[in-house]
Write a protein that holds these residues in place. Structure first.
Motif, PDB file in Angstrom:
ATOM      1  N   ALA B 155     -29.533  66.376  33.118  1.00  0.00           N
ATOM      2  CA  ALA B 155     -28.731  66.772  33.500  1.00  0.00           C
ATOM      3  C   ALA B 155     -28.401  66.645  35.321  1.00  0.00           C
ATOM      4  O   ALA B 155     -27.060  65.805  34.735  1.00  0.00           O
ATOM      5  CB  ALA B 155     -28.953  68.299  34.382  1.00  0.00           C
ATOM      6  N   VAL B 156     -28.825  66.000  36.003  1.00  0.00           N
ATOM      7  CA  VAL B 156     -28.444  65.077  37.023  1.00  0.00           C
ATOM      8  C   VAL B 156     -27.942  64.029  36.955  1.00  0.00           C
ATOM      9  O   VAL B 156     -27.450  63.670  36.870  1.00  0.00           O
ATOM     10  CB  VAL B 156     -29.841  65.046  38.279  1.00  0.00           C
ATOM     11  CG1 VAL B 156     -29.126  64.061  38.745  1.00  0.00           C
ATOM     12  CG2 VAL B 156     -30.422  65.907  38.298  1.00  0.00           C
ATOM     13  N   PHE B 157     -27.836  63.449  35.966  1.00  0.00           N
ATOM     14  CA  PHE B 157     -27.846  62.026  35.166  1.00  0.00           C
ATOM     15  C   PHE B 157     -26.269  62.544  34.819  1.00  0.00           C
ATOM     16  O   PHE B 157     -26.060  61.629  35.047  1.00  0.00           O
ATOM     17  CB  PHE B 157     -28.574  61.441  33.958  1.00  0.00           C
ATOM     18  CG  PHE B 157     -27.765  59.968  34.315  1.00  0.00           C
ATOM     19  CD1 PHE B 157     -27.992  59.167  34.301  1.00  0.00           C
ATOM     20  CD2 PHE B 157     -27.862  59.828  32.584  1.00  0.00           C
ATOM     21  CE1 PHE B 157     -27.909  57.924  34.394  1.00  0.00           C
ATOM     22  CE2 PHE B 157     -26.638  58.390  32.508  1.00  0.00           C
ATOM     23  CZ  PHE B 157     -27.064  57.239  33.049  1.00  0.00           C
ATOM     24  N   ASN B 161     -22.694  61.266  35.935  1.00  0.00           N
ATOM     25  CA  ASN B 161     -21.913  60.244  35.569  1.00  0.00           C
ATOM     26  C   ASN B 161     -20.818  60.879  34.973  1.00  0.00           C
ATOM     27  O   ASN B 161     -19.415  60.646  34.420  1.00  0.00           O
ATOM     28  CB  ASN B 161     -22.526  59.343  34.625  1.00  0.00           C
ATOM     29  CG  ASN B 161     -23.623  58.410  35.235  1.00  0.00           C
ATOM     30  OD1 ASN B 161     -23.199  57.590  36.003  1.00  0.00           O
ATOM     31  ND2 ASN B 161     -25.066  59.063  34.709  1.00  0.00           N
ATOM     32  N   ARG B 162     -20.630  62.364  34.198  1.00  0.00           N
ATOM     33  CA  ARG B 162     -19.703  62.990  34.135  1.00  0.00           C
ATOM     34  C   ARG B 162     -18.573  63.715  34.869  1.00  0.00           C
ATOM     35  O   ARG B 162     -17.903  64.585  34.695  1.00  0.00           O
ATOM     36  CB  ARG B 162     -19.755  63.789  32.713  1.00  0.00           C
ATOM     37  CG  ARG B 162     -21.255  63.011  31.928  1.00  0.00           C
ATOM     38  CD  ARG B 162     -20.087  62.273  30.527  1.00  0.00           C
ATOM     39  NE  ARG B 162     -20.198  60.901  30.659  1.00  0.00           N
ATOM     40  CZ  ARG B 162     -21.119  61.100  29.184  1.00  0.00           C
ATOM     41  NH1 ARG B 162     -21.470  61.601  28.760  1.00  0.00           N
ATOM     42  NH2 ARG B 162     -21.331  59.691  28.933  1.00  0.00           N
ATOM     43  N   THR B 163     -19.003  63.985  35.538  1.00  0.00           N
ATOM     44  CA  THR B 163     -18.195  65.135  36.389  1.00  0.00           C
ATOM     45  C   THR B 163     -17.801  64.284  38.206  1.00  0.00           C
ATOM     46  O   THR B 163     -18.312  63.034  37.935  1.00  0.00           O
ATOM     47  CB  THR B 163     -19.803  66.340  36.706  1.00  0.00           C
ATOM     48  OG1 THR B 163     -20.246  66.235  38.024  1.00  0.00           O
ATOM     49  CG2 THR B 163     -20.083  67.253  36.299  1.00  0.00           C
ATOM     50  N   ARG B 170     -21.684  59.237  43.687  1.00  0.00           N
ATOM     51  CA  ARG B 170     -21.560  58.221  43.512  1.00  0.00           C
ATOM     52  C   ARG B 170     -21.073  57.119  44.396  1.00  0.00           C
ATOM     53  O   ARG B 170     -21.197  55.807  44.648  1.00  0.00           O
ATOM     54  CB  ARG B 170     -21.566  57.479  41.752  1.00  0.00           C
ATOM     55  CG  ARG B 170     -22.996  58.364  40.679  1.00  0.00           C
ATOM     56  CD  ARG B 170     -22.849  56.977  39.642  1.00  0.00           C
ATOM     57  NE  ARG B 170     -21.382  58.129  38.593  1.00  0.00           N
ATOM     58  CZ  ARG B 170     -20.802  57.333  38.509  1.00  0.00           C
ATOM     59  NH1 ARG B 170     -20.548  55.588  37.526  1.00  0.00           N
ATOM     60  NH2 ARG B 170     -19.478  57.650  37.552  1.00  0.00           N
ATOM     61  N   ALA B 171     -19.999  56.903  44.162  1.00  0.00           N
ATOM     62  CA  ALA B 171     -18.473  56.307  45.352  1.00  0.00           C
ATOM     63  C   ALA B 171     -19.838  56.471  46.255  1.00  0.00           C
ATOM     64  O   ALA B 171     -19.811  55.663  47.265  1.00  0.00           O
ATOM     65  CB  ALA B 171     -17.158  56.872  45.116  1.00  0.00           C
ATOM     66  N   GLY B 172     -19.750  57.875  47.344  1.00  0.00           N
ATOM     67  CA  GLY B 172     -19.917  57.852  48.209  1.00  0.00           C
ATOM     68  C   GLY B 172     -21.525  57.556  48.756  1.00  0.00           C
ATOM     69  O   GLY B 172     -21.703  56.937  49.791  1.00  0.00           O
TER      70      GLY B 172
END
Lengths: 274, 288, 396
Positions: B155-157, B161-163, B170-172
């Motif tokens: 779920a975390v992955f 990656n999807r939201t 991820r950018a942050g």
């Protein structure tokens, strides 16, 4: 300064002043720095001579600050050599280069904000002490009066005598910049790298900083000064030689007149500016 | 021999998942906000006790898990928005505040629970007992922890990656300024991530109760485990945290089964090895 | 008289008066005020907090595994007293040495991540490795297991003669020093004033000495194979005062100044010609040695040394709280913070039990928000001005 502060320096050289002053002190050969796919500094060959003020100009992103970081050892080059007084110093640490006589100031001033202005310069002067002094844990640093005196002298010369006991972080922006240059100068450099010494200053503050630099140049004949500068008026006014960087490459090098007339420079840089 | 090895691996995987649940939130929060949350272990411990209380009161195991996750998410969001946000950017003050929170939670829990350790009195029957395929003996509860851990990891992955929020996170992690440039409401994202991280810790704590019992000491030990795993995996790397958890959990249980006296220090020995030979961690470390 | 006032305002004299005050405390215990034992503990923990401040407050390094140095110092003393049968003084030297050596080892191990958060991570990791070994049954021989290692009470802590030397020596020296200050600083005032002051203070000194003699007689009747509370008290006080002055000297030395510049801006410190690694190594080692010394003093105070009571991570957290509360980078702050919090604990614990710690935690968070420089720090600075600036304005 040369005659008062450090008389033995000019005597012990054994060379005629004429020879000394024009000698190349620091040079780079094919100096290159890549960040991933980006080449920030590309095959740069430059020599800096004693007693000369060299300005490095170039558009934003031309690799000027990266070039300084390579010279002062904050970055490791991807290729090429840095030669200082005939010795390869490419792999020396920043502190080793400083001890050899390379000093620099920073575009974003790098001072010690919570220390007093005097202490900022004193600690820089102290770095020239013997290792029995700099690694001394048990003597009050104030006992080494020579460093405090030197710091006071230097701060007076740049007009900061009113601010000895001010927290450096509370200084005005112009004064912080002066302090940054003074810290660099307190390490008795033979070559002084100044990264945009007038950046972010109000117009009326600029002449003050410039006169500080010009005084350094006049009083210390053997000192090589290299400065990165955006303001072309300043560059034309105080520098003896100008070197133009664009896209990490050296585009041209010469007197202000030569640079002004150089077509490539006009295209790449001056044209864009005016 | 094979049977023991299988048990060790199953236990190792289960422990890995507990490690992952505490360390992933810790790592996310550190990666995105640069915050070392010293209260993170306390949230794990608090989650364990919340779940224990709810299960004792209602008798519903899954309600306990949900309550632990939800309440820790709320507490995490409160800590972030009420205390930490005001000192954002001041690394030292943030450390002090989370330490203070940890201190308060730890001693508060001591008042309520003292030195006792507690476990669920009632869990669904299919989570009790063992499975015995062939000669192997596998504890159902450990299998449950593994499944739960894998679901959470997945779920975390997916979240990362999807939201949209995940993209911002991820950018942050790479660069907070870049996240701002993406037009992100960084503040809300920060609070959200802090809440998610805290919820993971709470869930981990709740899941651990049925196996290793809830006790106040869990807070500090699991904080240290999270520290160690983040070091092993690489500071600020989410994948690294997952692999680090697996490595640490399985190593621990292998030692526990075969060379027991090295089990306790195994995590820290792993960490020492990383420290000496690969200070950037397994995944290389996105942020130093 | 003006000079006397000025003298009292100066640092050393006022500190001396504070020290004299504390030197008198055990005498009060004779009158039924039994504070010496809690104060002994405060002095020892204050030394530990001081080691913490030296590293965090001056060099900017947060060592989350500082309890390793403290704990190994305590164990080193236990070992030397138990196995070598050597004197406590030698044991203390070993304790400091082991702390310093571990500090050097830690520095070398973290060389590549020797700043900020990574250092905090790695220092904790380093401490946990040793700690987890000490908690294992396999190492019961060296750790003493759950019960811990019992250690004999060192001679210096149970000898009535040592106490005589302490009490008379401490009080005598301090009284003499104060008389000397009064004599020196009243130069210029009338002869009668001077004689009056001297006679008056000598009289007070005489009363104090009489009390000391009574106190000692009283103690001499007690058994002498146990730890004498005033002995521990004086030893801890002496070491604290010595360590404080040593630390003050160190932070104003050339090395101490470089530590502060590293705290402020490590890159620049390198660029002006200092090798930051060497200086950080020295900071961790000196701080480790002081923490080890504190641990060494703590061992006979506890009488048993176990992994649980000397490696306690909450001790590190508390040391951090003390240093921050009192004011990082002030040295005095660490001592003050330790005093305030531990006294608070001492008096509140019987009343509200564990709630004391909650109160301390909340107080700590409040302090971080309202007095970010800590108590001493806020006293010393107002409106962003440094203490020296204020002095300069006052002088003219």
């Amino acid at each position: 300064m040369k005659n008062q502060g450090n008389p033995q320096n000019s005597i012990s050289t054994g060379l005629g002043d004429q020879n000394r002053t024009m000698e190349t002190i620091l040079e780079t050969q094919g100096l290159t720095k890549k960040f991933g796919g980006l080449t920030a500094v590309d095959q740069v060959d430059i020599g800096f001579r004693r007693g000369i003020i060299t300005a490095i100009i170039g558009p934003n992103g031309a690799g000027k600050t990266t070039f300084f970081n390579l010279l002062s050892g904050l970055l490791e080059p991807t290729g090429g050599e840095i030669i200082y007084k005939g010795e390869v110093i490419t792999n020396l640490s920043p502190e080793e280069r400083s001890q050899k006589g390379i000093a620099r100031s920073f575009q974003l001033t790098q001072i010690f904000p919570a220390l007093t202005t005097l202490e900022n310069v004193r600690v820089a002067a102290q770095s020239r002490g013997k290792s029995s002094t700099t690694y001394n844990l048990l003597t009050n640093a104030e006992k080494y009066g020579q460093f405090t005196n030197k710091a006071r002298d230097l701060l007076k010369r740049v007009g900061l005598e009113e601010e000895f006991y001010t927290r450096a972080g509370n200084l005005t922006r112009a004064n912080r910049r002066k302090l940054d240059v003074t810290i660099a100068f307190a390490t008795d450099p033979e070559i002084l790298l100044l990264d945009e010494p007038t950046a972010g200053m109000a117009m009326e503050e600029i002449p003050e900083v410039l006169s500080v630099i010009e005084n350094l140049n006049r009083e210390q004949e053997e000192l090589a000064i290299v400065l990165i500068e955006h303001n072309m008026d300043i560059v034309m006014e105080i520098s003896d030689t100008i070197c133009v960087l664009a896209d990490g490459k050296k585009l041209a090098e010469g007197t202000s007149k030569e640079i002004r007339e150089d077509e490539r420079v006009q295209q790449a840089y001056l044209g864009a500016l005016r | 021999m094979i049977a023991t090895l299988a048990s060790a691996l199953i236990d190792g995987l289960a422990l890995s998942m507990l490690y992952f649940m505490i360390a992933s939130g810790f790592s996310l929060i550190f990666g995105l906000e640069g915050i070392v949350n010293f209260a993170h272990g306390s949230l794990f411990m608090l989650g364990a006790f919340v779940s224990y209380e709810v299960v004792s009161y209602t008798g519903s195991f899954y309600l306990g898990l949900a309550a632990a996750g939800l309440s820790m998410a709320i507490i995490g969001a409160l800590i972030e928005s009420g205390l930490l946000r005001k000192k954002f950017g001041n690394e030292m003050a943030i450390i002090m505040i989370t330490l203070g929170v940890m201190y308060v939670i730890h001693h508060g829990a001591l008042i309520r629970y003292g030195a006792a350790s507690s476990t669920y009195r009632k869990i669904p029957s299919y989570l009790q007992g063992t499975l015995k395929p062939g000669q192997l003996i596998l504890n159902n509860y450990q299998l449950f922890i593994i499944v739960l851990g894998l679901i959470i990891a997945g779920a975390v992955f997916l979240f990362l990656n999807r939201t949209n929020v995940g993209l911002i996170v991820r950018a942050g992690i790479d660069d907070v300024d870049m996240a701002r440039a993406l037009g992100a409401n960084t503040r809300r994202t920060f609070t959200l991530v802090f809440a998610i991280g805290s919820a993971l810790a709470g869930l981990g704590g709740a899941a651990s109760v049925g196996w290793i019992y809830a006790s106040v000491d869990l807070g500090l030990s699991y904080l240290f485990f999270a520290f160690a795993i983040v070091v092993i995996g690489g500071l600020g790397s989410f994948k690294g945290t997952f692999y680090g958890s697996l490595l640490a959990g399985i190593t621990h249980e292998l030692f526990a089964y075969f060379i027991p006296f090295l089990a306790g220090p195994s995590l820290f020995i792993l960490m020492a090895a990383i420290l000496l030979f690969k200070p950037e961690g397994l995944a290389g470390g996105a942020k130093q | 008289m003006k000079t006397l006032e000025r003298h009292l305002k100066t640092h050393s004299s006022s500190l001396m008066i504070v020290a004299l005050f504390f030197a008198l405390i055990p005498l009060f215990s004779y009158f039924g005020l039994p504070y010496s034992d809690i104060l002994t503990r405060i002095f020892i923990i204050a030394i530990y907090a001081l080691s913490f401040d030296l590293l965090l407050g001056y060099t900017g390094l947060l060592n989350f595994g500082q309890s390793l140095f403290f704990g190994m110092g305590a164990y080193a003393t236990a070992y030397t007293l138990n196995w070598g049968g050597m004197s406590f003084l030698i044991a203390l030297i070993f304790s400091a040495a082991i702390g310093g050596l571990l500090g050097i080892l830690l520095s070398i191990m973290v060389k590549r991540s020797f700043k900020g958060i990574p250092f905090t991570f790695f220092s904790l990791a380093f401490a946990m490795i040793v700690l987890s070994m000490y908690q294992k049954r396999l190492f019961q021989g060296i750790s003493g297991g759950e019960g811990g290692l019992l250690l004999p009470v060192p001679g210096i802590l149970r000898s009535i003669w040592a106490l005589r030397v302490y009490e008379f020596g401490f009080l005598g020296l301090l009284t003499l020093a104060l008389l000397f200050i009064i004599y020196r600083s009243t130069r210029g005032s009338s002869l009668y004033v001077r004689i009056g002051l001297m006679v008056g203070s000598s009289g007070i000194a005489a009363i104090v000495f009489y009390l000391v003699a009574q106190h000692l007689d009283h103690l001499a009747k007690a058994a002498t194979y146990e730890r004498l509370i005033p002995n521990s008290y004086y030893l801890a006080l002496t070491v604290l005062v010595a360590v404080y002055f040593l630390a003050r000297r160190i932070v104003s030395s050339p090395v101490g100044r470089v530590w502060q510049s590293i705290r402020e801006n490590e890159t620049r410190t390198g660029v002006i010609g200092y090798n930051p690694f060497n200086y950080k190594l020295m900071a961790v080692a000196v701080s480790g040695a002081i923490a080890g010394l504190a641990g060494g003093l703590y061992a006979p105070y506890l009488l048993t040394v176990s992994a649980a009571n000397v490696f306690d991570p909450f001790l590190t957290i508390k040391a951090l709280i003390f240093a921050v509360l009192g004011g990082l980078g002030t040295l005095k702050g660490a001592i003050l913070g330790a005093g305030i919090i531990l006294l608070l604990e001492h008096f509140l614990n019987p009343l509200i039990g564990e709630w004391t710690n909650i109160l301390i935690g909340v107080l700590f968070i409040v302090i971080v928000f309202t007095m970010p420089r800590g108590i001493i720090g806020e006293l010393m600075t107002t409106g962003g001005k440094s203490f020296r600036e204020i002095i300069k304005e006052m002088v003219g």
